[in-house]
Design an enzyme around this catalytic site. Structure first.
Site, PDB file in Angstrom:
ATOM      1  N   HIS A 138     -47.668  -3.428 -29.176  1.00 13.14           N
ATOM      2  CA  HIS A 138     -47.246  -2.112 -28.697  1.00 13.14           C
ATOM      3  C   HIS A 138     -45.741  -1.932 -28.900  1.00 13.14           C
ATOM      4  O   HIS A 138     -44.950  -2.842 -28.644  1.00 13.14           O
ATOM      5  CB  HIS A 138     -47.532  -1.959 -27.202  1.00 13.14           C
ATOM      6  CG  HIS A 138     -48.937  -1.647 -26.868  1.00 13.14           C
ATOM      7  ND1 HIS A 138     -49.925  -2.604 -26.838  1.00 13.14           N
ATOM      8  CD2 HIS A 138     -49.533  -0.469 -26.524  1.00 13.14           C
ATOM      9  CE1 HIS A 138     -51.066  -2.032 -26.484  1.00 13.14           C
ATOM     10  NE2 HIS A 138     -50.861  -0.739 -26.291  1.00 13.14           N
ATOM     11  N   ASN A 169     -44.783 -11.401 -28.864  1.00  7.28           N
ATOM     12  CA  ASN A 169     -45.477 -10.382 -28.096  1.00  7.28           C
ATOM     13  C   ASN A 169     -45.751 -10.841 -26.660  1.00  7.28           C
ATOM     14  O   ASN A 169     -45.585 -10.079 -25.700  1.00  7.28           O
ATOM     15  CB  ASN A 169     -46.797 -10.036 -28.795  1.00  7.28           C
ATOM     16  CG  ASN A 169     -47.513  -8.857 -28.164  1.00  7.28           C
ATOM     17  OD1 ASN A 169     -46.900  -7.970 -27.578  1.00  7.28           O
ATOM     18  ND2 ASN A 169     -48.829  -8.850 -28.278  1.00  7.28           N
TER      19      ASN A 169
END
Length: 284
Positions: A138, A169
């Site tokens: 994201h 991440n």
């Protein structure tokens, strides 16, 4: 963008004032913004003062328009994307994060990553990430969109996603996301822009049949406009090696030189020049 908004505001104000006056109201309604502009007179001093008092909504988080690469602007409920159809990734993702947006009952469990049909093919799909060894990373995090169901769903569109190393991440990038939410709660609101960075040397690495570009690094810049304005930048390599946050800190100017982007153009020049030239984590 700033010039366009100012011209539009002037035109709208002139139209409203003309329609309200006893003389020329009917002509203004006929011509207005949709017909000939020849009958529109220059603004009087009174009208100019009204324009100055008018409230203009400034989107401080939106970078300046790009001219050196493909750009398709996508407005979502919780963020804005500059999408690049050559890389199949965003150029940048920007959002205004308020304290209230850091809370909510909408959780990411049950959400699925979704192909974004608002952009042309070829485009990133879930299949491109299978066996790629990269996470669906994201840019605007799901954790910043718990305040609204639609905003949460849209955060899983692939136009908000980049191939990201699993370690980055899970750890450093996640730590920075949580820190930004802490700052939004402390200051009331912050403006955030993040996105991928690519190396100019060597053959471009891609994943999947749609050849989604794999970034070499990621940037994030944060602006706080509460009190005396300040800003800070971060650069993380797209790899799993440990990267202390203090080592990732850089100035907004540094990120601009590296990416070719122009951040926070809605700020006055003096403030923009001051806050983009320095970055100290302890000031936050």
């Amino acid at each position: 963008m700033k010039e366009y908004r100012n011209v539009l505001l002037l035109a709208l104000t002139a139209l409203v004032l003309a329609c309200q006056s006893n003389k020329g109201g009917e002509a203004a309604q006929k011509d207005g913004l949709y017909g000939s502009q020849a009958s529109v007179k220059p603004l009087t001093a009174e009208e100019q003062a009204a324009v100055k008092k008018a409230k203009v909504v400034r989107l401080y988080e939106i970078p300046a328009p790009l001219k050196d690469r493909p750009e398709q602007i996508l407005h979502r409920k919780g963020y804005t994307v500059s999408y690049n159809n050559a890389t199949r990734n965003p150029n940048w993702v920007a959002w205004h994060l308020t304290k209230s947006h850091t809370y909510g009952s909408n959780q990411r469990s049950g959400e699925v990553f979704t192909e974004d049909v608002s952009v042309s093919r070829p485009r990133a799909t879930d299949a491109d990430y299978y066996n790629s060894r990269y996470d669906r990373g994201h840019m605007c995090p799901a954790g910043d969109n718990k305040w609204d169901k639609e905003a949460m769903e849209q955060s899983f569109l692939f136009t908000n996603i980049c191939p990201q190393n699993h370690g980055l991440n899970k750890y450093e990038w996640n730590d920075l996301e949580m820190l930004c939410r802490d700052w939004a709660r402390e200051y009331g609101a912050i403006d955030i822009v993040c996105g991928p960075v690519y190396s100019s040397s060597g053959e471009q690495k891609t994943i999947g049949k749609n050849r989604v570009w794999v970034p070499d690094a990621f940037f994030k810049v944060v602006l706080c406009r509460q009190g005396k304005a300040k800003a800070i930048g971060f650069l993380y390599r797209n790899e799993g090696k440990k990267q202390p946050m203090a080592d990732a800190v850089c100035t907004v100017d540094d990120v601009e030189r590296l990416t070719g982007l122009d951040f926070f153009p809605e700020l006055d020049d003096a403030t923009e020049n001051r806050i983009e030239a320095t970055a100290t984590l302890s000031d936050w």
